[in-house]
Write an enzyme that holds these catalytic residues in place. Structure first.
Site, short mmCIF file in Angstrom:
data_model
loop_
_atom_site.label_atom_id
_atom_site.label_comp_id
_atom_site.label_asym_id
_atom_site.label_seq_id
_atom_site.Cartn_x
_atom_site.Cartn_y
_atom_site.Cartn_z
N LYS A 13 -13.69 -10.87 -40.57
CA LYS A 13 -14.58 -9.79 -40.12
C LYS A 13 -15.86 -10.35 -39.46
CE LYS A 13 -15.49 -9.24 -44.48
NZ LYS A 13 -14.42 -10.07 -45.35
N ARG A 88 -18.81 -2.46 -49.94
CA ARG A 88 -17.62 -3.03 -50.58
C ARG A 88 -17.25 -2.12 -51.81
NH1 ARG A 88 -18.63 -8.55 -48.66
NH2 ARG A 88 -16.85 -9.85 -49.17
N ARG A 127 -12.16 -23.12 -43.39
CA ARG A 127 -13.39 -22.49 -42.78
C ARG A 127 -14.63 -23.44 -43.03
NH1 ARG A 127 -15.39 -16.28 -43.95
NH2 ARG A 127 -15.48 -16.98 -46.33
N ARG A 160 -18.37 -23.55 -47.43
CA ARG A 160 -18.97 -22.89 -48.83
C ARG A 160 -18.15 -23.17 -49.98
NH1 ARG A 160 -19.34 -16.56 -46.81
NH2 ARG A 160 -18.41 -16.17 -48.67
N ARG A 171 -12.82 -13.80 -55.73
CA ARG A 171 -13.25 -13.00 -54.76
C ARG A 171 -12.06 -12.14 -54.17
NH1 ARG A 171 -15.10 -16.92 -50.56
NH2 ARG A 171 -15.67 -15.27 -49.48
P1 ADP Z 1 -16.57 -13.25 -46.86
O1 ADP Z 1 -17.23 -13.33 -45.50
O2 ADP Z 1 -15.74 -14.15 -47.22
O3 ADP Z 1 -15.69 -11.83 -47.12
P2 ADP Z 1 -19.30 -12.74 -47.66
O4 ADP Z 1 -19.91 -13.86 -47.01
O5 ADP Z 1 -19.26 -11.27 -46.98
O6 ADP Z 1 -17.72 -12.97 -47.74
O7 ADP Z 1 -19.95 -12.56 -48.96
C1 ADP Z 1 -20.08 -13.69 -49.63
C2 ADP Z 1 -20.57 -13.27 -51.26
O8 ADP Z 1 -21.71 -12.43 -50.98
C3 ADP Z 1 -19.69 -12.49 -52.00
O9 ADP Z 1 -18.69 -13.09 -52.89
C4 ADP Z 1 -20.68 -11.58 -52.84
O10 ADP Z 1 -20.99 -12.41 -54.19
C5 ADP Z 1 -21.88 -11.43 -51.99
N1 ADP Z 1 -21.90 -9.91 -51.11
C6 ADP Z 1 -21.50 -10.10 -49.96
N2 ADP Z 1 -21.35 -8.75 -49.61
C7 ADP Z 1 -21.62 -7.92 -50.69
C8 ADP Z 1 -21.70 -6.77 -50.87
N3 ADP Z 1 -21.57 -5.65 -50.03
N4 ADP Z 1 -21.66 -6.06 -52.26
C9 ADP Z 1 -21.92 -7.19 -53.17
N5 ADP Z 1 -21.94 -8.77 -53.04
C10 ADP Z 1 -21.89 -8.80 -51.80
P1 ADP Z 2 -14.37 -13.04 -43.02
O1 ADP Z 2 -15.91 -12.71 -42.61
O2 ADP Z 2 -13.64 -11.98 -43.04
O3 ADP Z 2 -14.52 -13.50 -44.41
P2 ADP Z 2 -14.27 -15.03 -41.27
O4 ADP Z 2 -14.41 -14.48 -39.64
O5 ADP Z 2 -15.13 -16.01 -41.55
O6 ADP Z 2 -13.72 -14.16 -42.04
O7 ADP Z 2 -12.75 -15.99 -40.87
C1 ADP Z 2 -12.07 -16.87 -41.78
C2 ADP Z 2 -11.71 -18.24 -41.29
O8 ADP Z 2 -10.66 -17.75 -40.40
C3 ADP Z 2 -12.77 -18.62 -40.38
O9 ADP Z 2 -12.53 -19.96 -40.38
C4 ADP Z 2 -12.36 -18.32 -38.97
O10 ADP Z 2 -12.61 -19.28 -37.84
C5 ADP Z 2 -10.91 -18.23 -39.10
N1 ADP Z 2 -10.40 -17.15 -38.37
C6 ADP Z 2 -10.68 -15.60 -37.89
N2 ADP Z 2 -10.11 -14.80 -37.39
C7 ADP Z 2 -8.93 -15.62 -37.31
C8 ADP Z 2 -7.37 -15.31 -36.73
N3 ADP Z 2 -7.43 -13.99 -36.08
N4 ADP Z 2 -6.56 -16.47 -36.93
C9 ADP Z 2 -6.78 -17.46 -37.31
N5 ADP Z 2 -7.98 -17.91 -37.83
C10 ADP Z 2 -8.93 -16.78 -37.84
#
Ligand code: ADP
Ligand code: ADP
Length: 222
Positions: A13, A88, A127, A160, A171
């Site tokens: 994302k 979410r 990541r 992280r 998660r």
């Molecule tokens: P990822 O990119 O791996 O999906 P995020 O960076 O979006 O994770 O979120 C990291 C943490 O921040 C989540 O595990 C949660 O604790 C909190 N968080 C983020 N977005 C939300 C949301 N929309 N509602 C509740 N908690 C959230």
């Molecule tokens: P999210 O915000 O949904 O948690 P990220 O954008 O942080 O996901 O991506 C998670 C990890 O995977 C990062 O290390 C990123 O560089 C890698 N990544 C993202 N998209 C791809 C893809 N299409 N193929 C391989 N690796 C990816």
């Protein structure tokens, strides 16, 4: 134009939202990044949210909803936003709907980036983020040009703690439990599109742009 990217932790994302926001001149708002910034700045919101984030649990809606809504109301968001990580929960989706309605806006597209569990685990375990601006890297799939340094701003990269162990597993479970309702909400409104997120970063970007262009050309005809 207001767009949502919905997907599990590690689905891509943030990576895709960053690109889309540049291509479409939209503001990228990532709820996870807002929490991270609140920790760095040691704000009251940061202190309240920290224990939940560290454990991999969702931060309660009464903290999360006002934080994101405040950013949508800012002048920088007036051209439209790409939301990443929010909503979410169903309550968050409903609150977002109300807020956009107040601004005479609405979600145009909710795009579900669908990625297999195996691929999610690989992406999360490799990541890295940059200290200064949360730019995203991956040891194998998107390595930085200079080891351990951000290509954009030169700041140091870090992993992280919640991308591993129990917090990471929690998660993923929470995502699969909560998000079905959010997907149903947008499906009922005929706003949901599904994109196969298992492909490379560039392929996924192309598929997202195809969906967005398709939407825009239908709107232009309507
Ligand atoms: P990822 O990119 O791996 O999906 P995020 O960076 O979006 O994770 O979120 C990291 C943490 O921040 C989540 O595990 C949660 O604790 C909190 N968080 C983020 N977005 C939300 C949301 N929309 N509602 C509740 N908690 C959230
Ligand atoms: P999210 O915000 O949904 O948690 P990220 O954008 O942080 O996901 O991506 C998670 C990890 O995977 C990062 O290390 C990123 O560089 C890698 N990544 C993202 N998209 C791809 C893809 N299409 N193929 C391989 N690796 C990816």
């Amino acid at each position: 134009m207001d767009i949502l990217l919905i997907g599990a932790p590690g689905a891509g994302k943030g990576t895709q939202a960053e690109k889309l926001s540049q291509l479409l001149a939209l503001r990228h708002i990532a709820s996870g990044d807002l929490f991270h910034k609140a920790f760095e700045d040691q704000t009251e919101l940061g202190l309240k949210a920290r224990s939940y984030v560290d454990l991999g649990e969702l931060v309660p809606d009464e903290i999360t909803i006002p934080m994101v809504i405040r950013h949508i109301e800012e002048p920088e968001s007036v051209q439209g936003v790409v939301l990443d990580g929010f909503p979410r929960t169903l309550a968050q989706a409903q609150a977002l709907n109300e807020e956009l309605g107040r601004l005479t806006r609405q979600i145009d597209l909710a795009i579900h980036l669908k990625v297999s569990r195996e691929e999610l685990l690989q992406r999360l375990s490799g990541r890295y983020f940059c200290q200064a601006n949360q730019h995203v890297y991956h040891t194998k799939f998107r390595p930085p040009k200079v080891a351990d340094r951000c290509d954009v701003d030169g700041s140091k990269l870090y992993q992280r703690p919640d991308d591993a162990g129990e917090a990471m597993r929690r998660r993923l479970v929470i995502y699969f439990n909560q998000t079905t309702q959010v997907l149903d909400y947008y499906r009922e409104q005929r706003k949901l599109r599904v994109v196969d997120g298992n492909q490379s970063i560039d392929q996924v970007q192309n598929m997202l742009m195809n969906e967005i262009n398709d939407y825009m050309s239908r709107e232009a005809k309507a």
